[in-house]
Structures are given as C-alpha cells and as structure tokens.
Design an enzyme around this catalytic site. Structure first.
Site, PDB file in Angstrom:
ATOM      1  N   CYS A  78       0.837  -1.202   0.000  1.00  0.00           N
ATOM      2  CA  CYS A  78       0.000   0.000   0.000  1.00  0.00           C
ATOM      3  C   CYS A  78       0.870   1.248   0.000  1.00  0.00           C
ATOM      4  O   CYS A  78       1.757   1.398   0.846  1.00  0.00           O
ATOM      5  CB  CYS A  78      -0.915   0.009   1.222  1.00  0.00           C
ATOM      6  SG  CYS A  78      -1.942   1.484   1.354  1.00  0.00           S
ATOM      7  N   CYS A 133      -1.115   6.503   6.608  1.00  0.00           N
ATOM      8  CA  CYS A 133      -2.440   6.116   7.097  1.00  0.00           C
ATOM      9  C   CYS A 133      -2.309   5.457   8.471  1.00  0.00           C
ATOM     10  O   CYS A 133      -1.378   4.688   8.715  1.00  0.00           O
ATOM     11  CB  CYS A 133      -3.090   5.163   6.097  1.00  0.00           C
ATOM     12  SG  CYS A 133      -4.601   4.364   6.681  1.00  0.00           S
ATOM     13  N   CYS A 150      -3.140   0.273   8.997  1.00  0.00           N
ATOM     14  CA  CYS A 150      -2.189  -0.845   9.121  1.00  0.00           C
ATOM     15  C   CYS A 150      -0.887  -0.391   9.775  1.00  0.00           C
ATOM     16  O   CYS A 150      -0.462   0.750   9.612  1.00  0.00           O
ATOM     17  CB  CYS A 150      -1.878  -1.426   7.743  1.00  0.00           C
ATOM     18  SG  CYS A 150      -3.314  -2.118   6.896  1.00  0.00           S
ATOM     19  N   CYS A 167      -8.314   0.548  -0.353  1.00  0.00           N
ATOM     20  CA  CYS A 167      -7.834   0.048   0.939  1.00  0.00           C
ATOM     21  C   CYS A 167      -7.670  -1.455   0.826  1.00  0.00           C
ATOM     22  O   CYS A 167      -8.630  -2.166   0.501  1.00  0.00           O
ATOM     23  CB  CYS A 167      -8.810   0.401   2.057  1.00  0.00           C
ATOM     24  SG  CYS A 167      -8.324  -0.290   3.661  1.00  0.00           S
ATOM     25  N   GLN A 201     -18.719  -9.109  13.992  1.00  0.00           N
ATOM     26  CA  GLN A 201     -17.330  -9.536  13.833  1.00  0.00           C
ATOM     27  C   GLN A 201     -16.725  -8.937  12.560  1.00  0.00           C
ATOM     28  O   GLN A 201     -17.244  -9.137  11.472  1.00  0.00           O
ATOM     29  CB  GLN A 201     -17.251 -11.053  13.762  1.00  0.00           C
ATOM     30  CG  GLN A 201     -17.111 -11.732  15.104  1.00  0.00           C
ATOM     31  CD  GLN A 201     -15.844 -11.326  15.841  1.00  0.00           C
ATOM     32  OE1 GLN A 201     -14.818 -11.032  15.233  1.00  0.00           O
ATOM     33  NE2 GLN A 201     -15.918 -11.289  17.148  1.00  0.00           N
ATOM     34  N   PHE A 217     -22.230 -10.973  28.054  1.00  0.00           N
ATOM     35  CA  PHE A 217     -21.878  -9.971  27.050  1.00  0.00           C
ATOM     36  C   PHE A 217     -22.398 -10.451  25.684  1.00  0.00           C
ATOM     37  O   PHE A 217     -21.678 -10.444  24.691  1.00  0.00           O
ATOM     38  CB  PHE A 217     -20.364  -9.740  27.002  1.00  0.00           C
ATOM     39  CG  PHE A 217     -19.744  -9.416  28.332  1.00  0.00           C
ATOM     40  CD1 PHE A 217     -19.729  -8.109  28.815  1.00  0.00           C
ATOM     41  CD2 PHE A 217     -19.176 -10.405  29.113  1.00  0.00           C
ATOM     42  CE1 PHE A 217     -19.158  -7.806  30.048  1.00  0.00           C
ATOM     43  CE2 PHE A 217     -18.600 -10.116  30.354  1.00  0.00           C
ATOM     44  CZ  PHE A 217     -18.592  -8.809  30.815  1.00  0.00           C
ATOM     45  N   ASP A 266     -26.686  -8.790  28.676  1.00  0.00           N
ATOM     46  CA  ASP A 266     -25.971  -7.667  28.076  1.00  0.00           C
ATOM     47  C   ASP A 266     -26.592  -6.383  28.626  1.00  0.00           C
ATOM     48  O   ASP A 266     -27.636  -6.419  29.280  1.00  0.00           O
ATOM     49  CB  ASP A 266     -26.061  -7.704  26.547  1.00  0.00           C
ATOM     50  CG  ASP A 266     -24.932  -6.941  25.884  1.00  0.00           C
ATOM     51  OD1 ASP A 266     -23.906  -7.562  25.538  1.00  0.00           O
ATOM     52  OD2 ASP A 266     -25.055  -5.717  25.714  1.00  0.00           O
ATOM     53  N   ASP A 289     -17.791 -13.199  26.195  1.00  0.00           N
ATOM     54  CA  ASP A 289     -17.013 -12.473  25.185  1.00  0.00           C
ATOM     55  C   ASP A 289     -17.015 -10.996  25.568  1.00  0.00           C
ATOM     56  O   ASP A 289     -17.723 -10.186  24.971  1.00  0.00           O
ATOM     57  CB  ASP A 289     -17.635 -12.686  23.805  1.00  0.00           C
ATOM     58  CG  ASP A 289     -16.817 -12.048  22.686  1.00  0.00           C
ATOM     59  OD1 ASP A 289     -15.655 -11.658  22.943  1.00  0.00           O
ATOM     60  OD2 ASP A 289     -17.338 -11.928  21.562  1.00  0.00           O
ATOM     61  N   CYS A 327     -10.949 -10.475  22.610  1.00  0.00           N
ATOM     62  CA  CYS A 327     -10.248  -9.721  21.569  1.00  0.00           C
ATOM     63  C   CYS A 327      -8.994  -9.070  22.134  1.00  0.00           C
ATOM     64  O   CYS A 327      -8.314  -8.310  21.436  1.00  0.00           O
ATOM     65  CB  CYS A 327     -11.174  -8.664  20.961  1.00  0.00           C
ATOM     66  SG  CYS A 327     -11.775  -7.449  22.162  1.00  0.00           S
TER      67      CYS A 327
END
EC number: 2.1.1.-
Length: 454
Positions: A73, A79, A82, A154, A279, A307, A328, A381, A408
C-alpha cells in the site's frame, strides 16, 4: 534515567519487535517504541518535555536495515490503519504471539494452539472513511485525528467495497461543497461507511451527514445522484450532531434496500443492523467457533451467554442446549436476540436480560444465576478490558462447570485467568489472528471448574 537536559540527542538501535508490532530500542534505561521499524534500524532520539506532560521523543532515522518485504500500500506509514505491512505475515504472527506463548507456558504450564490467518488482505467487512474538503476521502493520519490520508483503495477491505469506494470518489468530486469542514463548521457530509458481508453478496453503503442536511433541496439532489452512481444493495443516509465524530449512527433514511444486511455464520442467517457491531472478519473468527463446537461437552442443559450482544454465540450453539440465558447492557441488541431466538429455536427456553455487568448491582444476579445448576456452560465475550471485578467474583463462587472465555485482548484475558486459577483449570487455549497487518488477536480459553466431577 534520562539526562536532565532533555534537548540532548541520543542514538538508539532497534533491538526487537514487540507484540504491538513496534520496534523497541533503548536510550540508557529508557525504552523507545518506534512504529514501522525493524531490528537493526538506527534512530537519533531527542527528548523534549512540555509542561505537565511526560517527556516525548523526536525520532530521526539514521540508517535502516535492508527490507525483504515491500509494503503493497502506497499510504503505509501515513495512514493510521495498518502498522505491519513492512513485515512478512509469518513474522507478524510470530511477533504477535511469542510473548503470550511463553507467558502461558511459564504461568500455567500450558501451550496454546496457534492458528494464523488464512487471508492477510481484503478481509475486513467494515471500513469507515472520513470525508474532508477537497474532497478528500480516507483514514485518519497516523498519530493525528485532525488530518486524514486520501485513499483511492484500501487493501484490507473487500474488493467489492473498493469498487464502491471508487464510484463514491467519482461522485463526490462533483460536489466540492458537500464535505463537512471541521474548521469553518460548514458543509454537510462527514463519513462514508462500507459494510460488506463475507458469506453473502450483500453490500451496504452508509453516508453520515450533519442534521441540517436533512430535507433540503441539496439532499434530494444528492440522493438522486447516489441512486444512479452507487451499486450497493443497501444505501442509507444517516444524520447526527454537527460536532459529533461518530459514523453510521443517528436518524436514518433508506434510499435503497433495508437498514440491515444479511450475513451467514455456521449456516445461520444474521441480519446485521447498519449501526451495530459485528465480527469484522467472520472468516478469520471461524476457528474460534469451530473450537467451541468441538469442545462443548454433551449432556449439558443450560448455556449462559455473557456480554451476549444480539445473541451471536447463543444462536450458533443453541442446538446443544435446552435453555439459554443471555446477558448484556444494550436493550436494542437484546431485542434482536429475543426476536431471532424465538424464530430460530421456538422450543428452547430462552431469556435475554438487561444487566450492566460492570456495575456492582450485577453481583447478586450473577451469583444466583451461577449457583443454579452443575449443568451450566458459560460463554463470555467481554470488551477489551476483560470480565470486570463483579463477573470474576461471581465466577469464584459459581457452580458453572465449563467456561469458554472468548477475548479480543489476550493480555487482559490472561490476567483474568490468573485471578481464576484457584477455581478453574485451563483445558485448552486457541489464539488466532483475524486481523493481519494490525497488532490485534482473538483467543478462546476452555476452562473446567476444579471441584467439578463428571
């Protein structure tokens, strides 16, 4: 320690790359993190200090070790998206996981299973592009929220999304006064959002405007041009506060299609609302789902989904249980979960409860829920910060037999697992990488309560 004279320039050589994919060097005993660098790179480092702030460093590249991998890229390093296109994917994954691997071996005497990405580009299902005067359409500049880098394409979003981005750029070039100017507080269009399903062909385009654009002559004119020029299955205008920097949120107007798009995960259909989380890489997340499917024990009646959001895990694994309880704090997500579960599994006893799991008021409800049966399986999660003290405390006194902890943020996950080590035994851990070119990972730990016997 730094020199008292913070204006002195020091030389530092990058010694290794950390799990955040930044090069690490040292000036005396002070650690320096340098983005986009590799071991062997040399920098001049000048420290300076502003009033009431920690010392900062100005970096000047002196010499660079030879690169064996050319970033594909042209906007890389400018940017803010990434951070690792200068590193081969094999090395990226090694840098991201090696410290986790060693710490689990040391602290828990367990070796996580590592599952690298199968696709390293064109994987994200959502991108939000800021629109600035020019017109400029792109991502925030690295290290700056006030400036954006103009992007014609992108490489981490889908090819279909890039085609729609190309069409939009041609369209907006004919409306130079439409982009919102943050300095002069003029103009209307703030964001251009693309959401492309991975397992269906559906594409959604969302344009976010200031509220004052609604019901104007300019809006009607631009609406007609969008319908002629853009090809997405669903095209929406979204209106929110003039000063707000939030995309795809607020009052909507549907120009074409619906306010949600269709996605398939594990053969189940999900309607993804325009403003909801989903996701970012369903294909890259699939190893987590396969792991849970394989490890869920037979003959267990009750799934507790903490969650739960709109019931993602509940719906995928509902066929294994007689009863499901989801928790939640967002009522709109819970409504989606209730509706979808009643349609998909009308014979299952399901309930979705609104509880703020980070509030102390959740403690009593969790302790009652977790003490109800030895036949409970828990899937949690949580956000990046982890489970939180009230969930952790409730788990310590629980009767939950098996626990799948999806995260995550494997670092906060490991910290939580350490706090639970006297109560749960880690059976297996999977670490996978749905987000190549970034430092982020996903992981799932499978735990069994220590005093539970089958």
């Amino acid at each position: 320690m730094l020199d008292k004279n913070t204006n002195l320039t020091h030389q530092s050589k990058i010694e290794f790359v950390n799990s955040n994919l930044r090069g690490i060097g040292f000036v005396n005993n002070t650690k320096i993190e340098v983005p986009y660098s590799l071991p062997g790179d040399v920098y001049n480092v000048t420290f300076f200090k502003k009033k009431r702030r920690k010392p900062s460093a100005k970096l000047e590249l002196v010499s660079q070790t030879q690169r064996s991998f050319i970033p594909p890229c042209s906007a890389f390093t400018k940017c803010g998206g990434c951070c690792a296109q200068h590193i081969s994917y094999q090395d990226q994954f090694r840098y991201k996981t090696s410290s986790l691997l060693e710490s689990y071996k040391k602290d828990f005497e367990i070796v996580p299973t590592l599952y690298p990405a199968q696709k390293t580009f064109y994987y994200r299902n959502r991108m939000d592009f800021a629109v600035f005067p020019g017109p400029i359409v792109g991502q925030r500049e690295a290290g700056s929220f006030r400036h954006i880098v103009d992007l014609e394409t992108c490489l981490i979003q889908s090819k279909e999304s890039n085609e729609e981005l190309y069409r939009f750029r041609n369209l907006i070039s004919k409306f130079p006064n439409l982009p919102y100017d943050r300095k002069s507080d003029s103009g209307f269009l703030k964001y251009f959002t693309l959401r492309k399903a991975k397992n269906t062909s559906e594409l959604m385009t969302i344009l976010t405007f200031v509220e004052e654009f609604k019901n104007t002559i300019e809006e009607k004119e631009f609406e007609n041009v969008c319908l002629k020029s853009l090809k997405a299955d669903h095209i929406l205008f979204c209106f929110n506060r003039r000063k707000g920097e939030i995309s795809a949120t607020g009052e909507i107007k549907i120009l074409k299609g619906m306010d949600s798009y269709k996605e398939l995960v594990c053969g189940k259909e999900f309607r993804v609302p325009f403003d909801s989380f989903f996701q970012p890489n369903p294909e890259g997340f699939q190893p987590i789902l396969d792991f849970i499917e394989k490890e869920i024990p037979d003959s267990f009646d009750h799934l507790v989904d903490l969650f739960c959001g709109s019931g993602f895990f509940s719906r995928i694994f509902a066929h294994k249980f007689l009863k499901i309880t989801g928790i939640d704090s967002i009522e709109s997500s819970l409504e989606i979960a209730r509706k979808q579960m009643s349609l998909d599994f009308p014979k299952i006893d399901s309930s979705y409860l609104k509880v703020d799991l980070f509030s102390k008021h959740s403690s009593s409800k969790l302790k009652v829920l977790f003490s109800s049966s030895d036949k409970d399986v828990l899937i949690a999660d949580p956000p990046r910060a982890g489970l939180g003290e009230f969930v952790l405390d409730a788990l310590k006194d629980s009767k939950v037999s098996y626990f799948f902890y999806v995260s995550c943020n494997p670092t906060s996950q490991k910290s939580d697992l350490w706090k639970l080590k006297d109560f749960f035994q880690i059976q297996k851990i999977l670490i996978t990488d749905p987000y190549p070119q970034t430092p982020h990972l996903e992981s799932v730990a499978f735990l069994k309560r220590k005093n539970f016997t089958t």
